[in-house]
Write an enzyme that holds these catalytic residues in place. Structure first.
Site, PDB file in Angstrom:
ATOM      1  N   ARG A 112       1.066   5.863   6.867  1.00 46.78           N
ATOM      2  CA  ARG A 112      -0.201   6.555   6.665  1.00 46.78           C
ATOM      3  C   ARG A 112      -1.170   5.545   6.064  1.00 46.78           C
ATOM      4  O   ARG A 112      -0.760   4.577   5.408  1.00 46.78           O
ATOM      5  CB  ARG A 112      -0.038   7.782   5.761  1.00 46.78           C
ATOM      6  CG  ARG A 112       0.545   7.513   4.376  1.00 46.78           C
ATOM      7  CD  ARG A 112       0.674   8.808   3.585  1.00 46.78           C
ATOM      8  NE  ARG A 112       1.246   8.584   2.251  1.00 46.78           N
ATOM      9  CZ  ARG A 112       1.324   9.533   1.313  1.00 46.78           C
ATOM     10  NH1 ARG A 112       0.881  10.769   1.571  1.00 46.78           N
ATOM     11  NH2 ARG A 112       1.850   9.268   0.133  1.00 46.78           N
TER      12      ARG A 112
ATOM     13  N   ASP B 258       6.907   3.029  -3.615  1.00 47.38           N
ATOM     14  CA  ASP B 258       6.173   1.760  -3.723  1.00 47.38           C
ATOM     15  C   ASP B 258       7.092   0.578  -4.048  1.00 47.38           C
ATOM     16  O   ASP B 258       6.853  -0.164  -5.007  1.00 47.38           O
ATOM     17  CB  ASP B 258       5.065   1.862  -4.776  1.00 47.38           C
ATOM     18  CG  ASP B 258       3.949   2.811  -4.375  1.00 47.38           C
ATOM     19  OD1 ASP B 258       4.092   3.494  -3.348  1.00 47.38           O
ATOM     20  OD2 ASP B 258       2.947   2.877  -5.102  1.00 47.38           O
TER      21      ASP B 258
ATOM     22  N   GLN C  59       5.214   5.647  -9.514  1.00 49.39           N
ATOM     23  CA  GLN C  59       5.447   4.439  -8.732  1.00 49.39           C
ATOM     24  C   GLN C  59       6.233   3.418  -9.548  1.00 49.39           C
ATOM     25  O   GLN C  59       6.096   3.344 -10.774  1.00 49.39           O
ATOM     26  CB  GLN C  59       4.118   3.829  -8.279  1.00 49.39           C
ATOM     27  CG  GLN C  59       3.304   4.723  -7.366  1.00 49.39           C
ATOM     28  CD  GLN C  59       2.373   5.663  -8.118  1.00 49.39           C
ATOM     29  OE1 GLN C  59       2.555   5.919  -9.305  1.00 49.39           O
ATOM     30  NE2 GLN C  59       1.371   6.181  -7.426  1.00 49.39           N
TER      31      GLN C  59
ATOM     32  N   ASP D  52       5.806   5.561   0.737  1.00 50.69           N
ATOM     33  CA  ASP D  52       4.886   4.420   0.840  1.00 50.69           C
ATOM     34  C   ASP D  52       5.536   3.140   0.329  1.00 50.69           C
ATOM     35  O   ASP D  52       4.918   2.345  -0.384  1.00 50.69           O
ATOM     36  CB  ASP D  52       3.606   4.690   0.028  1.00 50.69           C
ATOM     37  CG  ASP D  52       2.914   5.987   0.426  1.00 50.69           C
ATOM     38  OD1 ASP D  52       3.036   6.398   1.587  1.00 50.69           O
ATOM     39  OD2 ASP D  52       2.262   6.602  -0.452  1.00 50.69           O
TER      40      ASP D  52
ATOM     41  N   THR E 108       0.613   1.888 -11.483  1.00 53.31           N
ATOM     42  CA  THR E 108       1.436   1.257 -10.450  1.00 53.31           C
ATOM     43  C   THR E 108       1.616  -0.245 -10.659  1.00 53.31           C
ATOM     44  O   THR E 108       2.726  -0.780 -10.573  1.00 53.31           O
ATOM     45  CB  THR E 108       0.803   1.493  -9.060  1.00 53.31           C
ATOM     46  OG1 THR E 108       0.684   2.887  -8.824  1.00 53.31           O
ATOM     47  CG2 THR E 108       1.645   0.851  -7.966  1.00 53.31           C
TER      48      THR E 108
ATOM     49  N   TRP F 106      -3.484   3.814   3.619  1.00 51.31           N
ATOM     50  CA  TRP F 106      -3.987   3.755   2.249  1.00 51.31           C
ATOM     51  C   TRP F 106      -5.489   3.476   2.275  1.00 51.31           C
ATOM     52  O   TRP F 106      -6.239   3.967   1.430  1.00 51.31           O
ATOM     53  CB  TRP F 106      -3.234   2.683   1.466  1.00 51.31           C
ATOM     54  CG  TRP F 106      -3.474   2.721  -0.010  1.00 51.31           C
ATOM     55  CD1 TRP F 106      -3.835   3.809  -0.761  1.00 51.31           C
ATOM     56  CD2 TRP F 106      -3.382   1.630  -0.923  1.00 51.31           C
ATOM     57  NE1 TRP F 106      -3.954   3.460  -2.086  1.00 51.31           N
ATOM     58  CE2 TRP F 106      -3.679   2.130  -2.212  1.00 51.31           C
ATOM     59  CE3 TRP F 106      -3.044   0.285  -0.781  1.00 51.31           C
ATOM     60  CZ2 TRP F 106      -3.674   1.321  -3.357  1.00 51.31           C
ATOM     61  CZ3 TRP F 106      -3.023  -0.515  -1.910  1.00 51.31           C
ATOM     62  CH2 TRP F 106      -3.342  -0.006  -3.182  1.00 51.31           C
TER      63      TRP F 106
END
Length: 359
Positions: free
Chosen positions: A261, A151, A128, A194, A96, A263
């Site tokens: 949510r 992301d 990501q 996310d 990422t 992490w």
């Protein structure tokens, strides 16, 4: 070349700066070249004005007080296409945190009138892919666009430890963790999974948060399209992500997107006076299969409006609708001023004035 902005002009407030133009008409043809030319010992804000164009660059900024100004987010575009599943020449994955289009690793960074894009593609194909990795204190963005899939924006610092492997990778792996503050005003942020995540204390004011559809036209009822936030707020931080007067829009199916949510288990997210489209699920929040996080997160709302707006009965029981008195604690000065009294964009000329010089 390498000259300060002329004194006595309307731009004199900046005192130092460069002009970037892809056609060669400026001081530099690339943004990174202008950043690299800033003196290492500079103690004043340096303004880099960027003419209209598409700049295919992977930016790395570790000099403080850099101010990037474009002609407008639809005209000055910074784009790159690295991604988590890409491999280095030695065969190791980018993961990422090497996938960013722009890495901002120094304090007092500001940007206006720019697009930051990661064009690598959907997460199910490339993993990501960050548009920006922001790991400096007092970072501020205004009239910018951030476009990606999974992301899109990472707001550093990294959490204390990775979950699924022994290292994070990227330019800040192993670095000392600091408490960082960031501010996004009148920005457009697009992604699906996310797509706003990290540990910083951040205010998003007057922004459009667009959840991109990643489901097929024949998506099953109840199928999850995505999650807007994945905060990893430190336990001792009073605020995490605070969205004020934002619009949550989407082309995803109704009831298919969660507000967030965790992490990490102490995630803190607030939506204050925000309009929410029909894509937002009535339960609002997901626990990421961490039932223990339900007792430690702070997921709150106040005066949500629109078809996705929350109610005490509709949201998960471990989320909260704020009272008027509680909501009064969520103001920009209270959240961001800190011990140094930070006021984002204080002392800078208006974007309209500066950007007009670039068109």
């Amino acid at each position: 070349m390498n000259k300060p902005l002329s004194h006595g002009s309307e731009l004199d407030l900046y005192r130092n700066g460069y002009l970037v133009a892809a056609d060669g008409s400026g001081d530099f043809p690339t943004i990174q070249a202008a950043i690299d030319a800033i003196p290492a010992d500079c103690t004043e804000k340096y303004t880099i004005r960027i003419k209209p164009g598409t700049y295919v660059e992977k930016l790395h900024i570790e000099k403080p007080m850099v101010h990037l100004v474009g002609a407008g987010a639809d005209q000055t575009i910074i784009t790159y296409d690295d991604y988590a599943l890409k491999k280095f020449p030695n065969g190791e994955l980018y993961h990422t945190f090497h996938s960013y289009t722009a890495f901002i690793g120094a304090d007092d960074f500001t940007a206006e009138g720019l697009s930051f894009i990661n064009s690598a593609g959907p997460g199910h194909e490339v993993g990501q892919a960050l548009a920006v990795y922001v790991d400096g204190d007092r970072a501020a963005f205004r009239h910018c666009r951030f476009i990606g899939h999974q992301d899109t924006i990472f707001t550093g610092p990294l959490p204390e430890q990775p979950i699924d492997r022994s290292f994070f990778g990227g330019p800040r792996d192993g670095a000392e963790r600091r408490k960082l503050r960031q501010y996004y005003e009148d920005c457009y942020i697009e992604g699906d999974v996310d797509f706003i995540f990290g540990s910083a204390t951040v205010v998003f004011q007057g922004c459009e948060i667009f959840a991109k559809n990643r489901l097929s036209d024949a998506a099953a009822e109840g199928e999850v399209n995505g999650w807007i936030t994945a905060a990893s707020t430190p336990e001792d931080a009073r605020y995490g992500y605070v969205f004020i007067d934002c619009d949550l829009t989407s082309n995803a199916p109704p009831q298919s997107v969660y507000l967030g949510r965790p992490w990490r288990n102490h995630a803190k997210v607030c939506f204050l006076n925000c309009w929410m489209g029909a894509h937002v699920k009535q339960e609002g929040w997901h626990n990421w299969n961490k039932t223990d996080a339900e007792a430690t997160v702070a997921y709150v709302e106040y005066h949500s409006a629109g078809p996705g707006a929350g109610s005490v009965m509709g949201r998960v029981p471990w989320a909260k609708i704020l009272s008027e008195q509680e909501a009064a604690e969520y103001t920009v000065p209270v959240i961001l001023s800190g011990e140094d009294g930070w006021q984002p964009f204080e002392g800078l000329l208006s974007f309209e004035l500066v950007s007009a010089k670039l068109k």
